[in-house]
Design a protein around this motif. Structure first.
Motif, short mmCIF file in Angstrom:
data_model
loop_
_atom_site.label_atom_id
_atom_site.label_comp_id
_atom_site.label_asym_id
_atom_site.label_seq_id
_atom_site.Cartn_x
_atom_site.Cartn_y
_atom_site.Cartn_z
N ASP A 114 35.25 106.08 60.81
CA ASP A 114 34.67 104.84 60.32
C ASP A 114 35.75 103.77 60.31
O ASP A 114 36.91 104.04 60.01
CB ASP A 114 34.15 105.01 58.88
CG ASP A 114 32.99 105.99 58.80
OD1 ASP A 114 32.17 106.03 59.74
OD2 ASP A 114 32.91 106.72 57.80
N VAL A 115 35.34 102.55 60.66
CA VAL A 115 36.25 101.41 60.57
C VAL A 115 36.28 100.98 59.11
O VAL A 115 35.25 100.69 58.52
CB VAL A 115 35.77 100.25 61.48
CG1 VAL A 115 36.68 99.03 61.30
CG2 VAL A 115 35.72 100.69 62.93
N TYR B 161 42.70 97.78 63.61
CA TYR B 161 41.80 98.22 62.54
C TYR B 161 42.36 99.45 61.85
O TYR B 161 42.98 100.31 62.49
CB TYR B 161 40.42 98.57 63.11
CG TYR B 161 39.75 97.44 63.84
CD1 TYR B 161 38.92 96.56 63.16
CD2 TYR B 161 39.97 97.24 65.20
CE1 TYR B 161 38.30 95.51 63.83
CE2 TYR B 161 39.35 96.20 65.87
CZ TYR B 161 38.52 95.34 65.18
OH TYR B 161 37.93 94.30 65.85
N GLU C 110 39.71 95.40 59.27
CA GLU C 110 40.53 94.83 60.33
C GLU C 110 41.84 94.37 59.71
O GLU C 110 41.86 93.81 58.61
CB GLU C 110 39.82 93.65 60.99
CG GLU C 110 40.62 93.05 62.14
CD GLU C 110 39.84 91.98 62.91
OE1 GLU C 110 40.43 91.44 63.86
OE2 GLU C 110 38.69 91.68 62.57
N ILE D 55 41.28 102.89 60.40
CA ILE D 55 40.14 103.78 60.56
C ILE D 55 40.33 105.01 59.68
O ILE D 55 41.46 105.35 59.29
CB ILE D 55 39.94 104.22 62.04
CG1 ILE D 55 41.19 104.92 62.58
CG2 ILE D 55 39.59 103.01 62.90
CD1 ILE D 55 40.99 105.53 63.97
N LEU E 181 34.68 95.47 66.64
CA LEU E 181 34.37 96.42 65.58
C LEU E 181 34.34 95.68 64.26
O LEU E 181 34.97 94.63 64.11
CB LEU E 181 35.44 97.52 65.52
CG LEU E 181 35.57 98.41 66.75
CD1 LEU E 181 36.79 99.31 66.63
CD2 LEU E 181 34.32 99.25 66.94
N GLU E 182 33.60 96.23 63.31
CA GLU E 182 33.52 95.66 61.97
C GLU E 182 33.64 96.78 60.96
O GLU E 182 33.33 97.94 61.26
CB GLU E 182 32.19 94.93 61.77
CG GLU E 182 32.04 93.71 62.64
CD GLU E 182 30.73 92.97 62.37
OE1 GLU E 182 30.09 93.24 61.34
OE2 GLU E 182 30.36 92.14 63.20
N ALA E 183 34.05 96.42 59.76
CA ALA E 183 34.13 97.41 58.68
C ALA E 183 32.77 98.08 58.53
O ALA E 183 31.73 97.42 58.56
CB ALA E 183 34.55 96.74 57.38
N ASP F 273 31.54 100.24 60.77
CA ASP F 273 31.14 100.81 62.06
C ASP F 273 31.64 102.24 62.16
O ASP F 273 32.72 102.58 61.68
CB ASP F 273 31.73 100.00 63.22
CG ASP F 273 31.05 98.66 63.42
OD1 ASP F 273 30.02 98.41 62.77
OD2 ASP F 273 31.56 97.87 64.24
N GLU G 267 32.39 105.34 64.99
CA GLU G 267 32.65 105.58 66.40
C GLU G 267 33.26 106.95 66.58
O GLU G 267 33.60 107.63 65.61
CB GLU G 267 33.60 104.52 66.98
CG GLU G 267 33.04 103.11 66.99
CD GLU G 267 31.97 102.87 68.03
OE1 GLU G 267 31.82 103.70 68.96
OE2 GLU G 267 31.28 101.86 67.94
#
Length: 143
Positions: free
Chosen positions: A61-62, A94, A65, A96, A117-119, A121, A123
């Protein structure tokens, strides 16, 4: 015992640990783990992480940033600002957090050039990792 012998023995455990980490990373990366710098993928489609932060097929997860000044400090301290990135200003960084089903969180830093990407997200990095710079232990992979 000479001074040179003393220096060798005091560095041996750290050197062995570092070589073990590099060997494990090289095995995980397979053919992409060649000496020198490899730029196997187009910067627009990749993320770059330090070798300790490369966990293929693990969800992450993010968290947040990094501010531009903090990103610049991380790149400068790692020695990668000019050696790894064509134009560091074009890249975002970022924090993560990997979901490894453990009590302690596994945090990392991820760099992207054209992937937004945003908080919050979620991946996953693929198994296509390759050394972007083997001396700095930086790996590029696709999401």
């Amino acid at each position: 015992m000479t001074e040179n012998d003393t220096d060798q023995s005091s560095d041996s455990s750290g050197s062995l640990a570092k070589r073990g980490t590099l060997a494990a990373t090289a095995l995980a990366l397979g053919a992409g783990a060649t000496a020198g710098t490899a730029t196997a993928q187009d910067d627009e489609d990749v993320v770059v992480v330090f070798d300790d932060d490369y966990r293929p097929d693990a969800d992450f997860d993010v968290v947040s940033e990094l501010q531009p000044e903090t990103k610049e400090d991380v790149l400068a301290d790692s020695g990668s600002a000019d050696d790894v990135f064509d134009d560091p200003d074009d890249w975002d960084a970022y924090i993560i957090k990997y979901d490894l089903d453990t009590d302690a969180p596994a945090w990392g830093i991820l760099f992207t050039e054209d992937i937004s990407l945003e908080a919050g997200d979620s991946e996953t990095m693929g198994e296509d990792g390759a050394f972007r710079d083997s001396q700095l232990d930086m790996i590029e992979a696709e999401l």
